[in-house]
Design an enzyme around this catalytic site. Structure first.
Site, PDB file in Angstrom:
ATOM      1  N   MET A  24       0.803  -1.221   0.000  1.00  0.00           N
ATOM      2  CA  MET A  24       0.000   0.000   0.000  1.00  0.00           C
ATOM      3  C   MET A  24       0.836   1.271   0.000  1.00  0.00           C
ATOM      4  O   MET A  24       0.341   2.337  -0.309  1.00  0.00           O
ATOM      5  CB  MET A  24      -0.927   0.020   1.216  1.00  0.00           C
ATOM      6  CG  MET A  24      -2.156  -0.834   1.055  1.00  0.00           C
ATOM      7  SD  MET A  24      -3.242  -0.200  -0.217  1.00  0.00           S
ATOM      8  CE  MET A  24      -3.715   1.370   0.502  1.00  0.00           C
ATOM      9  N   GLY A  25       2.113   1.219   0.371  1.00  0.00           N
ATOM     10  CA  GLY A  25       2.898   2.436   0.411  1.00  0.00           C
ATOM     11  C   GLY A  25       4.099   2.293   1.324  1.00  0.00           C
ATOM     12  O   GLY A  25       4.556   1.188   1.624  1.00  0.00           O
ATOM     13  N   VAL A  27       6.060   3.712   5.000  1.00  0.00           N
ATOM     14  CA  VAL A  27       5.886   4.355   6.297  1.00  0.00           C
ATOM     15  C   VAL A  27       7.224   4.971   6.716  1.00  0.00           C
ATOM     16  O   VAL A  27       8.248   4.289   6.714  1.00  0.00           O
ATOM     17  CB  VAL A  27       5.397   3.357   7.364  1.00  0.00           C
ATOM     18  CG1 VAL A  27       5.222   4.062   8.705  1.00  0.00           C
ATOM     19  CG2 VAL A  27       4.083   2.721   6.935  1.00  0.00           C
ATOM     20  N   LYS A  42       2.488   7.614   6.746  1.00  0.00           N
ATOM     21  CA  LYS A  42       2.305   6.636   5.676  1.00  0.00           C
ATOM     22  C   LYS A  42       1.946   7.387   4.402  1.00  0.00           C
ATOM     23  O   LYS A  42       1.036   8.224   4.406  1.00  0.00           O
ATOM     24  CB  LYS A  42       1.193   5.647   6.046  1.00  0.00           C
ATOM     25  CG  LYS A  42       1.064   4.465   5.083  1.00  0.00           C
ATOM     26  CD  LYS A  42       0.100   3.428   5.651  1.00  0.00           C
ATOM     27  CE  LYS A  42       0.050   2.177   4.793  1.00  0.00           C
ATOM     28  NZ  LYS A  42      -0.826   1.135   5.371  1.00  0.00           N
ATOM     29  N   ASP A 136      -6.701  -8.439   8.672  1.00  0.00           N
ATOM     30  CA  ASP A 136      -5.303  -8.749   8.400  1.00  0.00           C
ATOM     31  C   ASP A 136      -4.500  -8.759   9.697  1.00  0.00           C
ATOM     32  O   ASP A 136      -3.390  -8.231   9.756  1.00  0.00           O
ATOM     33  CB  ASP A 136      -4.721  -7.731   7.419  1.00  0.00           C
ATOM     34  CG  ASP A 136      -3.395  -8.213   6.822  1.00  0.00           C
ATOM     35  OD1 ASP A 136      -3.233  -9.443   6.673  1.00  0.00           O
ATOM     36  OD2 ASP A 136      -2.543  -7.372   6.512  1.00  0.00           O
TER      37      ASP A 136
END
Length: 600
Positions: A24-25, A27, A42, A136
Site C-alpha cells: 500500500m505504500g 511508512v 504513511k 489482516d
C-alpha cells in the site's frame, strides 16, 4: 523511490527515516515541526496513487483510524495531500513488531503471551464495536512498546497474496498464514469472527514460536486452513494451562459459529487465567507440573516415600455384629474402587465440565429477546458505527434465526434507518460541486439520484419547491423499493419529497399568519406596522411559486386573511393614505429566515 522522500516535508511533518514498505505504500518516521513530537507517516504515490481501488483503500484506512480512541490501537494525527502525494500521520510507537519479537525470542512464556493477548482482545473488541473488521491481524501488524503495551496497526486490508514474501521462521507466507477459512472461500461472509480466527493463530504463534500452519506457498497454507484441524499448542510445548490450550483451538474453529461469541468472551478466559496466577491459585495445566499433587499420584498399595517399604495393610478385625462387618466390607469395596482412580482422572473430568461450561457460554445461541434487547441499545445511539454493530451482531442473527420473531416491524425500520443514512452520506459525494472519482455514480440508483437531484436543485434555486417535490416523488416511484441496493435511494427520494411537503406547508401557514397580522394592523390604523410586515414578506418569500396567490393587492390580501368583521368602523381617525397602501401592495411580502427565529 522512498529514499527520495527523506528530508522532505509533507504538511507539518518532516520525513526522517523509512520504517517499512508494503503493497500500500511506505511508512516513514517523521517529526511534526509545529509540536516537535515524532510521528509515523504513511504515504502512497506513484503507480499506487493512480490505482483507484488502492487509493480508495488508503483513504479508507485513514478514515478508520481517525475514528478510533483506544490505548491499544495506533492513534491518528493528520491526513493530507502534498504535491500529489497522499499521506496520513499516526502516533510513533517506540518498540518492535510482535513479529520481530518472536523472531528474536522464539516462543513466549504463557504468562507473557496471556498479557499481550488480553490487550489484543481489547483492541479487537473496540474495533468490532466501531463496525470495523481488521481482516489482516498478524504479528507484523502488532507493535509492542518497550513497556509491553500492544498497539494494533495497519487497517489497510489491501494485501496481495501473490506479492507477499516468505518470512524466515517457518517459511510462512504473509497474510495466508493467519487467514480464516471463510476469508479464503468467501463464504460465509467475513465478520468479526474472522479476526478471532487470526487472533487464535497469533496466540498459537506466541506460545509455540511458529504459526499453526507452515508451507512454501499461499495455496498450501490456504488448503491447511480449510481442511486441517487446528493444532493444539500443547502438542509442541510442555507448560501450558488447559484453558489456554482449549481457547486456541476454539478460536481457530473452521466454522465461525463454533468460535467464541466475540473478543470479550476470549478475553474473559485470558483474564481469569492471569488473575488466578496473580493470586497464586492453582491453574489446571495440560501436563501436570513435577512434584505437584497431580504429577504421578500414588496408587493403592504403593510406597508413600522413596526407599521405604509399603505399609502393610491391617487385617480386618471381626466385630460382634454382622451389620458392622457388612458396613466395613462395603466401605472397603468403595475404598478399593476409588483407589484405582487417579487424581489426574478426577481432575480431567472436572476440567471437562469447566471447559464444557465455557464452550456453552461461547457458542450457545442467544434468544430472540436477547438479540433484540442488545439491538435496541445500539440503535438508540447517535453513532452510525453502533448501528452497524447492531446490524451485524444482533439484527441479522435475529432475522435469520428467528424468522417469525415479534420484532419484525422494528428490525425493518432499523434496516431502513441504516440504509437511509448510507444514502445520505453517498449523496453528499454525488452532489458535490467538486467532481472526483468518488462522485461518479456506480449503480442505477445512484444514476437516478444524480439525474433527479439536478432537476430538483434547479427548481429549488428558482423558488419552485413544488416542482422539486414532484421530482423527488417521481424518483421514489421510479427506483425499485424492493431491491436491496436501490431501496436506500427510494428512502432518500421519499424523505426529500416529504421534507419539501412539510416545508411548503409550514411556510404557507407562516405567511398566512403574517398577512392576518398585517390586515389587523391596517384596521387598527397602524399603517407602518402593516407595511413593515408586508415588506418583510415581500423580501423573503415573494420568489416562492407556491405562495404566488398570496401576494395580491395589499388591502384585499389583508382582508382575505383577516377575521370577519360585522361592519367597518367609522372614520374617527385619518385613514391610511391610499398611496402607502398601494405602494405596500406592490412590495409583496417575504417571510423571515430561520436565522431570525421566526419561521420553521
Amino acid at each position: 523511490m522512498s529514499q527520495g522522500f527523506l528530508g522532505e516535508q509533507l504538511g507539518s511533518f518532516r520525513l526522517e527515516q523509512v520504517l517499512g514498505t508494503g503493497a500500500m505504500g511506505v511508512v516513514f518516521r517523521a517529526t511534526q515541526e509545529t509540536t516537535g513530537r515524532r510521528a509515523a507517516v504513511k504515504i502512497v504515490q506513484g503507480e499506487i496513487a493512480e490505482n483507484t481501488k488502492l487509493l480508495d483503500r488508503f483513504i479508507r484506512e485513514a478514515e478508520i483510524i481517525k475514528q478510533f480512541r483506544h490505548p491499544n490501537i495506533v492513534r491518528w494525527l493528520a491526513t493530507g495531500r502534498f504535491k500529489g502525494t497522499y499521506y496520513f500521520a499516526m502516533e510513533y510507537v517506540e518498540g518492535d513488531t510482535l513479529e520481530k519479537l518472536l523472531q528474536d525470542r522464539g516462543q513466549l512464556p504463557w504468562r507473557e503471551a496471556v498479557d499481550l493477548a488480553i490487550q489484543i482482545c481489547e483492541a479487537l473488541q473496540y474495533a468490532h464495536q466501531q463496525g470495523v473488521v481488521h481482516r489482516d491481524l498478524k504479528p507484523s501488524n502488532l507493535m509492542v512498546t518497550r513497556d509491553g503495551k500492544i498497539k494494533l496497526t495497519d487497517f489497510g486490508i489491501a494485501k496481495d497474496l501473490d506479492r507477499t514474501a516468505l518470512t524466515a521462521p517457518g517459511r510462512t507466507l504473509g497474510t495466508a498464514a493467519y487467514m480464516a477459512p471463510e476469508q479464503i472461500r468467501g463464504t460465509p461472509a467475513v465478520s468479526h469472527k474472522t479476526d478471532l480466527y487470526a487472533f487464535g493463530a497469533v496466540l498459537y504463534q506466541m506460545l509455540v514460536g511458529l504459526p499453526p500452519f507452515t508451507g512454501a506457498s499461499a495455496v498450501v497454507l490456504m488448503h491447511q486452513h480449510i481442511n486441517e484441524s487446528p493444532p493444539r499448542p500443547s502438542a509442541k510445548i510442555h507448560e501450558i494451562p488447559k484453558a489456554l490450550d482449549d481457547l486456541v483451538v476454539a478460536l481457530m474453529a473452521k466454522n465461525p459459529t463454533d468460535r467464541p461469541w466475540d473478543a470479550d468472551a476470549a478475553c474473559m478466559v485470558l483474564t481469569e487465567l492471569r488473575d488466578k496466577d496473580a493470586r497464586k491459585e492453582s491453574v489446571a495445566m495440560v501436563w501436570p507440573v513435577a512434584d505437584s499433587p497431580n504429577a504421578d499420584p500414588p496408587r493403592a498399595g504403593a510406597a508413600t516415600s522413596t526407599g521405604s517399604n509399603p505399609t502393610p495393610a491391617r487385617k480386618r478385625t471381626k466385630t460382634a455384629g454382622r451389620s458392622t462387618a457388612g458396613r466395613a466390607e462395603g466401605g472397603s469395596r468403595i475404598a478399593r474402587a476409588l483407589s484405582g482412580v487417579s487424581l489426574e482422572t478426577i481432575g480431567l473430568v472436572l476440567a471437562l465440565f469447566v471447559v464444557g461450561g465455557l464452550m456453552a457460554y461461547w457458542v450457545w445461541p442467544p434468544s430472540a429477546a436477547y438479540l433484540h434487547r442488545h439491538a435496541v441499545a445500539l440503535m438508540e445511539s447517535p453513532q452510525r458505527s453502533d448501528w452497524l454493530i447492531a446490524m451485524r451482531d444482533y439484527i441479522e442473527p435475529l432475522d435469520r434465526r428467528f424468522p417469525d420473531h415479534p420484532y419484525r416491524e422494528e428490525t425493518r425500520a432499523w434496516r431502513d434507518q441504516i440504509a437511509l443514512d448510507e444514502a445520505e452520506g453517498r449523496a453528499k459525494l454525488l452532489a458535490s460541486a467538486v467532481q472526483t472519482r468518488f462522485s461518479e455514480p456506480n449503480t442505477e440508483g445512484e444514476r437516478q439520484f444524480v439525474a433527479f437531484n439536478a432537476l430538483a436543485s434547479k427548481a429549488e434555486a428558482e423558488g419552485d419547491e413544488l416542482t422539486a417535490q414532484r421530482c423527488w416523488s417521481e424518483m421514489s416511484a421510479t427506483v425499485n423499493a424492493d431491491d436491496p441496493e436501490d431501496r436506500k435511494w427510494f428512502l432518500l427520494a421519499n424523505k426529500r419529497a416529504n421534507d419539501l411537503a412539510v416545508r411548503i406547508q409550514e411556510r404557507r401557514a407562516f405567511v398566512e399568519g403574517q398577512l392576518r397580522k398585517a390586515a389587523t394592523a391596517y384596521r387598527m390604523g397602524r399603517t407602518n406596522d402593516a407595511m413593515t410586515i408586508q415588506a418583510m414578506l415581500q423580501e423573503r418569500y415573494s420568489h416562492y411559486t407556491d405562495l404566488a396567490d398570496l401576494f395580491g393587492p395589499a388591502p384585499q390580501a389583508a382582508e382575505e386573511y383577516s377575521e370577519p368583521e360585522p361592519q367597518p368602523e367609522p372614520e374617527t381617525e385619518a385613514e391610511p393614505k391610499p398611496e402607502p397602501e398601494s405602494e405596500s401592495t406592490t412590495e409583496a411580502p417575504a417571510p423571515p429566515s430561520q436565522s431570525d427565529g421566526e419561521v420553521p
